[in-house]
Every structure is written in structure tokens, then in C-alpha cells.
Design a protein around this motif. Structure first.
Motif, PDB file in Angstrom:
ATOM      1  N   VAL A   1       0.659  -1.042   0.079  1.00 25.15           N
ATOM      2  CA  VAL A   1      -0.121   0.259   0.265  1.00 25.15           C
ATOM      3  C   VAL A   1       1.150   1.276   0.240  1.00 25.15           C
ATOM      4  O   VAL A   1       0.451   2.576  -0.868  1.00 25.15           O
ATOM      5  CB  VAL A   1      -0.867   0.103   1.174  1.00 25.15           C
ATOM      6  CG1 VAL A   1      -1.411   1.056   1.827  1.00 25.15           C
ATOM      7  CG2 VAL A   1      -1.958  -0.891   0.848  1.00 25.15           C
ATOM      8  N   ILE A   2       1.975   1.531   0.618  1.00 26.22           N
ATOM      9  CA  ILE A   2       2.863   2.740   0.793  1.00 26.22           C
ATOM     10  C   ILE A   2       3.925   2.220   0.168  1.00 26.22           C
ATOM     11  O   ILE A   2       4.501   3.633  -0.828  1.00 26.22           O
ATOM     12  CB  ILE A   2       3.599   2.864   2.183  1.00 26.22           C
ATOM     13  CG1 ILE A   2       4.658   1.201   2.623  1.00 26.22           C
ATOM     14  CG2 ILE A   2       2.379   1.843   3.143  1.00 26.22           C
ATOM     15  CD1 ILE A   2       4.810   2.096   3.952  1.00 26.22           C
ATOM     16  N   SER A   3       4.082   1.651  -1.186  1.00 27.24           N
ATOM     17  CA  SER A   3       4.725   1.510  -2.138  1.00 27.24           C
ATOM     18  C   SER A   3       4.541   1.629  -3.623  1.00 27.24           C
ATOM     19  O   SER A   3       3.566   2.233  -3.694  1.00 27.24           O
ATOM     20  CB  SER A   3       5.547  -0.008  -2.154  1.00 27.24           C
ATOM     21  OG  SER A   3       6.018  -0.390  -1.021  1.00 27.24           O
ATOM     22  N   ASP A   4       5.596   2.752  -4.268  1.00 27.30           N
ATOM     23  CA  ASP A   4       4.851   3.078  -6.115  1.00 27.30           C
ATOM     24  C   ASP A   4       4.535   1.956  -6.339  1.00 27.30           C
ATOM     25  O   ASP A   4       5.132   0.562  -6.176  1.00 27.30           O
ATOM     26  CB  ASP A   4       6.759   3.840  -6.142  1.00 27.30           C
ATOM     27  CG  ASP A   4       6.376   4.561  -7.074  1.00 27.30           C
ATOM     28  OD1 ASP A   4       5.330   5.162  -7.500  1.00 27.30           O
ATOM     29  OD2 ASP A   4       6.750   4.013  -8.404  1.00 27.30           O
ATOM     30  N   GLY A   5       3.397   2.602  -7.331  1.00 29.93           N
ATOM     31  CA  GLY A   5       2.099   1.204  -8.207  1.00 29.93           C
ATOM     32  C   GLY A   5       3.552   0.781  -8.933  1.00 29.93           C
ATOM     33  O   GLY A   5       3.301  -0.542  -9.313  1.00 29.93           O
ATOM     34  N   SER A   6       4.241   0.810  -9.402  1.00 30.75           N
ATOM     35  CA  SER A   6       5.970   0.499 -10.820  1.00 30.75           C
ATOM     36  C   SER A   6       6.632  -0.261 -10.357  1.00 30.75           C
ATOM     37  O   SER A   6       6.819  -0.868 -10.889  1.00 30.75           O
ATOM     38  CB  SER A   6       5.978   1.685 -12.081  1.00 30.75           C
ATOM     39  OG  SER A   6       6.846   2.532 -10.643  1.00 30.75           O
ATOM     40  N   ALA A   7       6.985  -0.006  -8.731  1.00 34.30           N
ATOM     41  CA  ALA A   7       7.873  -0.700  -7.892  1.00 34.30           C
ATOM     42  C   ALA A   7       7.372  -2.295  -8.671  1.00 34.30           C
ATOM     43  O   ALA A   7       6.070  -3.210  -8.582  1.00 34.30           O
ATOM     44  CB  ALA A   7       7.707  -0.498  -6.481  1.00 34.30           C
ATOM     45  N   LEU A   8       8.355  -3.005  -8.700  1.00 37.48           N
ATOM     46  CA  LEU A   8       8.419  -4.183  -9.290  1.00 37.48           C
ATOM     47  C   LEU A   8       8.634  -5.639  -7.584  1.00 37.48           C
ATOM     48  O   LEU A   8       9.066  -4.793  -5.938  1.00 37.48           O
ATOM     49  CB  LEU A   8       9.627  -5.507  -9.770  1.00 37.48           C
ATOM     50  CG  LEU A   8       9.594  -5.148 -10.909  1.00 37.48           C
ATOM     51  CD1 LEU A   8      10.729  -5.660 -11.651  1.00 37.48           C
ATOM     52  CD2 LEU A   8       8.539  -5.518 -11.659  1.00 37.48           C
ATOM     53  N   ILE A   9       7.513  -6.454  -7.572  1.00 36.77           N
ATOM     54  CA  ILE A   9       7.351  -7.245  -6.194  1.00 36.77           C
ATOM     55  C   ILE A   9       8.928  -7.921  -5.499  1.00 36.77           C
ATOM     56  O   ILE A   9       9.571  -7.677  -4.927  1.00 36.77           O
ATOM     57  CB  ILE A   9       6.586  -8.332  -6.332  1.00 36.77           C
ATOM     58  CG1 ILE A   9       5.419  -7.637  -7.075  1.00 36.77           C
ATOM     59  CG2 ILE A   9       6.701  -9.522  -5.070  1.00 36.77           C
ATOM     60  CD1 ILE A   9       4.686  -6.800  -5.117  1.00 36.77           C
ATOM     61  N   ARG A  10       9.636  -8.162  -6.781  1.00 34.79           N
ATOM     62  CA  ARG A  10      11.330  -8.975  -6.785  1.00 34.79           C
ATOM     63  C   ARG A  10      12.059  -7.460  -5.817  1.00 34.79           C
ATOM     64  O   ARG A  10      12.733  -8.352  -4.627  1.00 34.79           O
ATOM     65  CB  ARG A  10      11.168  -9.259  -8.203  1.00 34.79           C
ATOM     66  CG  ARG A  10      12.735  -9.831  -7.653  1.00 34.79           C
ATOM     67  CD  ARG A  10      13.501  -9.453  -8.942  1.00 34.79           C
ATOM     68  NE  ARG A  10      12.787  -9.876 -10.496  1.00 34.79           N
ATOM     69  CZ  ARG A  10      12.744 -10.889 -10.686  1.00 34.79           C
ATOM     70  NH1 ARG A  10      12.929 -11.996 -10.312  1.00 34.79           N
ATOM     71  NH2 ARG A  10      11.510 -11.369 -11.881  1.00 34.79           N
ATOM     72  N   ASP A  11      11.954  -6.557  -5.420  1.00 33.81           N
ATOM     73  CA  ASP A  11      12.761  -5.873  -5.253  1.00 33.81           C
ATOM     74  C   ASP A  11      12.185  -5.568  -3.606  1.00 33.81           C
ATOM     75  O   ASP A  11      12.917  -4.951  -3.647  1.00 33.81           O
ATOM     76  CB  ASP A  11      12.813  -4.274  -5.882  1.00 33.81           C
ATOM     77  CG  ASP A  11      13.277  -4.728  -7.613  1.00 33.81           C
ATOM     78  OD1 ASP A  11      14.174  -5.774  -7.396  1.00 33.81           O
ATOM     79  OD2 ASP A  11      13.308  -4.092  -8.542  1.00 33.81           O
ATOM     80  N   LEU A  12      11.026  -5.654  -3.914  1.00 34.59           N
ATOM     81  CA  LEU A  12       9.892  -5.481  -2.785  1.00 34.59           C
ATOM     82  C   LEU A  12      10.286  -6.107  -1.480  1.00 34.59           C
ATOM     83  O   LEU A  12      10.342  -6.230  -0.114  1.00 34.59           O
ATOM     84  CB  LEU A  12       8.955  -4.364  -2.349  1.00 34.59           C
ATOM     85  CG  LEU A  12       9.147  -3.307  -3.262  1.00 34.59           C
ATOM     86  CD1 LEU A  12       7.707  -3.317  -3.653  1.00 34.59           C
ATOM     87  CD2 LEU A  12       9.228  -2.346  -2.445  1.00 34.59           C
ATOM     88  N   MET A  13      10.216  -7.442  -1.642  1.00 38.45           N
ATOM     89  CA  MET A  13       9.822  -8.556  -0.853  1.00 38.45           C
ATOM     90  C   MET A  13      10.983  -9.084   0.115  1.00 38.45           C
ATOM     91  O   MET A  13      11.914  -9.011  -0.309  1.00 38.45           O
ATOM     92  CB  MET A  13       9.210 -10.204  -1.495  1.00 38.45           C
ATOM     93  CG  MET A  13      10.218 -10.662  -2.301  1.00 38.45           C
ATOM     94  SD  MET A  13       9.787 -11.528  -3.400  1.00 38.45           S
ATOM     95  CE  MET A  13      11.836 -12.461  -3.874  1.00 38.45           C
ATOM     96  N   MET A  14      10.548  -9.495   1.326  1.00 39.21           N
ATOM     97  CA  MET A  14      12.072 -10.333   1.531  1.00 39.21           C
ATOM     98  C   MET A  14      12.319 -11.298   1.343  1.00 39.21           C
ATOM     99  O   MET A  14      11.054 -12.379   1.460  1.00 39.21           O
ATOM    100  CB  MET A  14      10.914  -9.964   3.540  1.00 39.21           C
ATOM    101  CG  MET A  14      11.509  -8.777   4.538  1.00 39.21           C
ATOM    102  SD  MET A  14      10.140  -9.381   6.133  1.00 39.21           S
ATOM    103  CE  MET A  14      11.021 -11.105   6.423  1.00 39.21           C
ATOM    104  N   THR A  15      13.592 -12.039   1.659  1.00 38.75           N
ATOM    105  CA  THR A  15      13.427 -12.690   0.745  1.00 38.75           C
ATOM    106  C   THR A  15      13.917 -13.738   2.398  1.00 38.75           C
ATOM    107  O   THR A  15      14.443 -14.849   2.273  1.00 38.75           O
ATOM    108  CB  THR A  15      14.689 -12.720  -0.334  1.00 38.75           C
ATOM    109  OG1 THR A  15      15.667 -12.247   0.629  1.00 38.75           O
ATOM    110  CG2 THR A  15      14.301 -12.452  -1.170  1.00 38.75           C
TER     111      THR A  15
END
Lengths: 461, 461
Positions: free
Chosen positions: B196-210
Motif C-alpha cells: 500500500v505504501i509503495s510506488d505502483g510501478s515498483a517490482l515485487i522482486r525488489d520489495l519482498m523479504m527473502t
């Protein structure tokens, strides 16, 4: 399982590194793990090596991580660390903690340290902290956090999401948002899920749930747990007497409460008074003595009555000295039978399976169970006594005495064991106090009396 | 508190209405309350009035509510209701339940009923249900739900939110989303908050915790609880041996596990074997006997040894018959002292405060505590014996015997009580079995032996 094994191995290695004073390497390896794992390593270093080693390791953590790791430590360890670091470091850590963890730590610190920390806190937060510190122990107020998302009823979904984007990262839980009116009264609840799947122009007013389960800030934490148990929610709002929202309690805070309350119950059931949450090893010898003495002494004094009963039957005893042989067995079996019933009833009341209206049903069940158990146990006893006393001409009568006593004792013990906890609850005493130790002492009196009375009658002494 | 009182009043009224067979009014009033409250009313009607009345009331609920109310009922009550409603109603309710509740109910139903229900279920779900039903009891697999949001690493935040909007309402928790690769392996986690707080065009790959904490599907539910306790997460993913995501466990499922495991522990500590989760009142008399007999009988047989010890001291007893008076007190105090230690150690090990390496520290602490307690208790005993036996010329020696025995018994009991649970854990036996009943029986032997040995020596018999 693999993850657990891996961590155990790592822990061993860390302890070895710290013991060899290879702190830098210990720190670097530590940073690959999660905060909860790091906290566990520090806890183990404190327990197994020394407080100093733990403090050194803790101070070497990157500043950003230190508060998070600190939050995962048990309270006693937090206080030990605070004693060993500078005031500046303390302030920094306290500052970084989530609000509810902050309150937990401040509550345990000496007043002068708290004052020094509060001096450096912004005025508005200082006021809020002071309010929280003043809630009585074990009430819902001490569990809650003021970090929640609040929305207004006339916002659109788009406004709300925008608002969350702006403030969201600081809140412990943004998954449930709370809608307040001008007077700070809680008027609605809406989940982030609902916001995400709704149309951007819809009004919060039309989407929010108004049928709210809340907890009063002064309610006991055990009642708060009951509310979570009943409804299964992830977070529950806390309101004051005027229904103004003052904070929220999340389910992870409740996990700790459950553990604390269960430990208290179990300890009480074994006749241990415990007024602190310190762990076994962190409790001093004198404190252990203080916790255990009251019940041991009180129960020991109760045996004056049992002793007097035996003294009254001295003639019977002198006549048939072998009666003494079966006394411990009768007392032990009585105590065990009573404890079984008491435990089952105490636990059933604690989880809400039984309430006071079930008294007669419980008693009737216990009577049937105990008669059956009594008959089985006494037939075993019959064989035993007949074998052991076969050279005594009165062996049949002695066996009969032991058998009838066994049945009577088991039935009496099960009735006392099941009814006493319910009676305690009725008069407002914690039923957990009516567990094994208390029940055993009472059933011992019954056992001795029944046994010698029956012996006197059956053996015509 | 007010809400609770209000509910209690309402409950009374409902019971009265049902008793007077005013079902329609009872139903109408019921509909103003929450599902969890309605379930509680139905539960009480079943307990206090009759199963039939409860079923009538349940069948009068609007179809849409019935499954939700059903999910809040305890398992025994669910089965009772299923026995009383039509197959069509059963199918409807089972169909409407959340996946994990559905599995819970199906697990308890007889095989032929399950088959009938599964016949009407779509093939894909039927296969999934069968897999879930096959997990061994008490493993993580039986707690999980397959209802979670799964995302792909190459989605944008906008795609992800769009996907959630489409499938979200069915999922038990959409607050944590799980990122899987082509082979269904779990590769990342991302919270709805982050989306919700991230930019709409960002990729899940770059945001997710691994860096993921997960549980293996065959792990014991107690280990699952440990993982929740350690990390404090709201939901934890469950994976199979190949790290493929098979479901998630949410914290509310863990609450039930805690309750079950604690009950099991407490019951074991009182010598009750319990292999079912049925409540006290729902367990039959014969089943209660079966649960309680094994330990009662085993412990009773242990008293053959205690009896033999006493028999060996018959001469001593005959000489000083008043020794019998203090025997119950010594045995009782020994039992209570031992139980206190055993309980503290069992609980400390259960919550992870103590592990096996702490053995020597625990023993040293218990020795100091017990010597202090022994001295205090025996000085009280000294006064008591001197008063009670003042007419006996040997009263001082008798008092000395009782006092020294008290100290010896308390020390021995605390050492046995603290070490036995640790020993049990070391050899892989549940420490909870080494609680009060077992410890009391053992300390009774020690008490009797010490007491009569000391008496024989001091009184020169």
C-alpha cells in the motif's frame, strides 16, 4: 527442524567465539541472523558466559539493530544491559522502541533513570508515557499501544490510503484502522483489506463496521485474553469509560499474557506464591524461600490435626501395629485421587468448559468415577494384604479394613477435590489454590480417620 | 465489563425464552448479536436445556449466518448438531466454512458422512481436502489453511494490488502475501502494508523479504507454537520438504494449540492420561476411569516398598508408638516441597528459561533453598513436639528426630523434585510426568526411611 538444528549449531559456535574473546567475528556472523535469533544468542551469552561479555557483544551491534534486538530480550536481561551501557545509549534504544515495548521497559526501571530518559523526550510523548505508566499492573492499559491508524468517517478510500501511506510505517499494526469522531470516540473499524479492495471514491462511513468489540482500559489482562479467545480477532481496540479510543492490543501481546497467567496458575497449583515474572535462575535463594515458605508452613501446621487424630487412636495402633504399614498407601492414593479431580476441574473452569451451575453434574460424575476406581484399587489391595499378612489370624479383617478404607478414601478425595475448587470460585478465591497440596493435606485427615475408625470397628478393638 | 454483564443478562433471557419454547423471539433477539455470541448462546442452550432445543434454534438461523456461527462452536457441539440436521444442511454449512475449519470438522466426522460430503465437492477441492485429512495428528499440516494470497516476483505493486482486489475476499489473511516461483517454491514474503505504501510501478522482486521463517508441514504443533513465540509474527508459511509452499498458519490457530498443550501438560502433572480433547463433562464415566486408573494404580503399587520399609522398623514403632503421629506430617511436607520444585522446573523448561545444561546451577540453588526452608520448618516442629510430648521423658530426643528428619526430607525432596524432571527430559520422557504424584510417592519412601533410621539411632532402640 533443519532451521532449528542450524541455529543450535550457530549458537554453539557463537558461544565459543565469545569465550575466546573473538568479538568482532562473533558480531559479524551474528549480523546474518534475524533480530529474534540475535537476542537469543545474547541471552545465552549472558547465561552461559557472563553479563559483561553479553554487554560487549550488544554494544557492538549496529545502532539501527540494537533497539530491535533489545525488544526481543526478556525484561531481566534488558535491565541487566541497561545497567551496563551509557545513558546516551539507553536514551537511543528507548527512543527507537515501539511504544508498548518502551512502556514495558520504563515500568521496570528505577524512577531516577526514567526521569532522565523522559527529560529528553518531546513533551507530547512524555505526557502520553506518563499516562501509560500510571495504569495499574495487569490491566488492559499496560498491554496496549497508542500506535494505530485513525481515520475519519468522511474520508474517501483514496484519502484513507493516502493517509496510511504517509503515517503507516510507524504503526505497529495498520491492518485494522480505527475511525474516530471529533470527540475521539471510537465509531467504526475498517480493515486494510477492505480499503484495498474497495472503490477509491467510496466513503469510509459507508464501508466501516460499527458493531465493535472493545476492551475497557482498566479491565484485567485475563479478561482481555478471554475476549481474544472468544472472537479470534488479531487486534482489539481499548477504550476509556467515555468510549474514547486510547489504544489497541494486538494478539502477540496476548501471547505473553497467556504464558504469564498459565505460569502463575501452575505455580499456585503447586503451592508456590510468585509475585514477580523473573525466571527461575534469576530469582534469588531468599526470594525462592519467601515464595515457597507460606504454603509449606501452613500445610505443615494442618498436620497437627492429622497427628491429633492418630494420637486418639493410639490403642488401636498398639493392638495392630501392622496397620501403620498401609497408612502411607492410603494417604498417597487419597492425595493422588483428589489431585486428579482438582486439576481437571480447575483447568476446565479456567478454559470455560465448566461453570458453577455444573456443580451437581460434576459431583455425580465424580462419585460414579470414584466408586469404580475404588473397587478396582481395593481389589488389588485385598490381594496384597492377604499375601503380606497371611501369618496373622486376623488377616482377612485387616484386608477388609484396608479395602473398605480405600473405597471410602478415593470417593471422599474425589468429592473434596472436585468441589473445593468450585467452592473457592464461588466465594471469590482463586480455584488454583485448591490444588494438589491443599487437597492432599485435607484428604490425609480423611484417610487417617476413616482407616482407624474402620479398624476399630471391624477388629473389635 | 459492561459489555460482558450485558451479554450475561441477554444469555439468561435467551435461556428463558427457549425454555418457554418462544423460539421465534429467541431467534430475533439473537440476530442482534455477533456470531461468536450467538455460538455461545447455542452452546449454553445445549448444556442447560437440551440438544434438541439447540438444534431447533440453530436451524432457525438465517442460512448465511449458520456456517459462521457453526465455526465458533466447540467440536463436540458441532458433531452433535451435524447428527441432528439434514444432509443438505450439512453440505451447505461445510461448504461455507473457511478451509481450516472445514478440515477440523471433517476430521471428526465418520468416514461415510465425509464421503457423502466430498461427493458434492468440486474435484480440485476434494483432492486438496484429502491431502489435508491425511496429515498426522498434531502436526503443523493440520493447523494450516491453503487460503493465502500468492504473488509472482515479476509483478508490479499495481498488478499485485489488482490481483488482491480480485481474489482477496476469500483469503483468511491477505495481510501477508507469499511470492512463489514457477516450481511453487516460496521465494519471498511481502506485507499488504508494504504494497500500500509503495510506488505502483515498483517490482515485487525488489520489495519482498527473502529472509523467511517457515515451518515444515510435518513439524509438531508445539514446535510451530515455539516459532510464533520466538518471532512474534501474525502468520507463518508452511512448506514441504522441497520448500514448496503448502499453506500458512495464522496466530489465532496457535491460540487453540497453546490451550490444548497446556491442558495436556497440567493433566499429566496431576497423573491424568488424556488422549482426547473432549471437555470434562463430555467425557464418559468409563473414559474418566480409564484416564485416571493407570497412574493411581502404579503409584499405589509403589507404596508396597514404603510399606515394606515401615514393616522393617516394626520394633522401633512398637517401642515409641507416638512416632506414627508425625509420619503424615513428614510425608506431606516432603511431598509438598518436592512438588514445588518439580513444578517450577517443569514450567521453566517448558517456557525455555532452563535447559539441561543448567542442571548443576539448579541443584545448587535447590540445596540452599531447601536447607533454609528445612531449618525454619523444623524449628516450628521442635516447639510442636516439645509441647505435645512433654510428658514423655524422651521428648527432647523425639523432637530432635522429627527436626532432623524434616531438614533431611525437605532437602531430599527438593533435590529429587528438581532433578527428576530434568533427567526425564534427558532420556526423552515428558518432564510433566515427573510432577506432584510421582515425586510425592518417591519422597514418601525417603521420608519414612530417614525418619525411622534417625529414630532408631537417636532413641537407641
Amino acid at each position: 527442524m533443519d532451521e532449528k538444528m542450524e541455529f543450535e549449531e550457530f549458537l554453539e559456535k557463537e558461544l565459543r567465539l565469545v569465550e575466546e574473546k573473538k568479538y568482532i567475528r562473533a558480531r559479524d556472523e551474528l549480523l546474518q541472523w534475524k533480530d529474534a535469533d540475535v537476542a537469543e544468542v545474547i541471552e545465552e551469552v549472558m547465561d552461559e558466559i557472563s553479563l559483561n561479555a553479553a554487554i560487549i557483544l550488544f554494544r557492538m551491534l549496529p545502532k539501527d539493530d540494537s533497539a530491535d534486538v533489545f525488544a526481543y530480550l526478556p525484561t531481566e536481561d534488558q535491565l541487566a544491559i541497561i545497567d551496563g551501557i551509557t545513558e546516551r545509549e539507553i536514551s537511543y534504544i528507548i527512543d527507537e522502541l515501539d511504544f508498548d515495548d518502551k512502556i514495558d521497559v520504563l515500568e521496570e526501571l528505577p524512577a531516577n533513570v526514567v526521569d532522565k530518559i523522559l527529560e529528553k523526550t518531546p513533551k507530547s510523548e512524555r505526557r502520553q508515557i506518563n499516562t501509560f505508566l500510571n495504569y495499574p499492573e495487569n490491566c488492559a492499559g499496560t498491554l496496549m499501544t497508542p500506535d494505530y491508524i485513525s481515520l475519519k468517517a468522511n474520508m474517501t478510500v483514496r484519502d484513507a490510503l493516502h493517509h496510511i501511506k504517509r503515517v503507516g510505517m510507524d504503526s505497529e499494526t495498520v491492518y485494522t484502522c480505527y475511525v474516530k469522531d471529533e470527540g475521539r470516540h471510537l465509531i467504526g473499524i475498517i480493515g486494510l483489506r477492505k480499503l484495498v479492495i474497495s472503490d477509491g471514491s467510496a466513503l469510509i462511513r459507508d464501508l466501516m463496521m460499527t458493531d465493535i468489540v472493545s476492551i475497557n482500559v482498566y479491565e484485567d489482562q485475563e479478561d482481555a485474553y478471554e475476549t481474544f479467545r472468544k472472537y479470534g480477532y488479531m487486534a482489539i481496540p481499548v477504550v476509556d469509560r467515555e468510549n474514547r479510543l486510547v489504544g489497541i492490543i494486538t494478539m502477540d501481546d496476548i501471547l505473553e499474557v497467556i504464558e504469564e497467567e498459565t505460569t502463575e496458575d501452575i505455580e499456585r497449583m503447586a503451592g508456590v506464591v510468585d509475585d514477580s515474572t523473573a525466571s527461575y535462575l534469576d530469582t534469588s535463594v531468599l526470594h525462592h524461600v519467601k515464595n515457597r515458605l507460606p504454603w509449606l508452613l501452613a500445610l505443615m501446621l494442618m498436620y497437627i490435626i492429622t497427628g491429633a487424630i492418630i494420637a486418639g487412636f493410639e490403642t488401636t495402633l498398639k493392638e495392630v501395629i501392622c496397620l501403620t504399614i498401609y497408612m502411607p498407601m492410603l494417604m498417597g492414593t487419597g492425595g493422588n485421587s483428589g489431585s486428579q479431580s482438582a486439576t481437571l476441574i480447575i483447568r476446565s473452569m479456567a478454559v470455560g468448559d465448566i461453570d458453577l451451575q455444573d456443580g451437581w453434574r460434576v459431583l455425580w460424575k465424580e462419585i460414579r468415577v470414584s466408586v469404580l476406581l475404588g473397587i478396582i484399587l481395593s481389589s488389588v489391595n485385598f490381594v496384597r494384604v492377604m499375601i503380606e499378612q497371611h501369618s496373622d489370624p486376623r488377616c482377612f479383617l485387616i484386608a477388609l479394613t484396608v479395602c473398605l478404607s480405600t473405597i471410602a478414601v478415593v470417593v471422599a478425595a474425589k468429592c473434596i477435590g472436585s468441589m473445593l475448587p468450585m467452592l473457592a470460585k464461588k466465594i471469590g478465591v482463586d480455584p488454583a489454590l485448591m490444588a494438589s497440596p491443599m487437597i492432599s493435606s485435607l484428604t490425609d485427615m480423611v484417610s487417617v480417620t476413616t482407616y482407624f475408625l474402620l479398624a476399630t470397628m471391624l477388629l473389635h478393638i
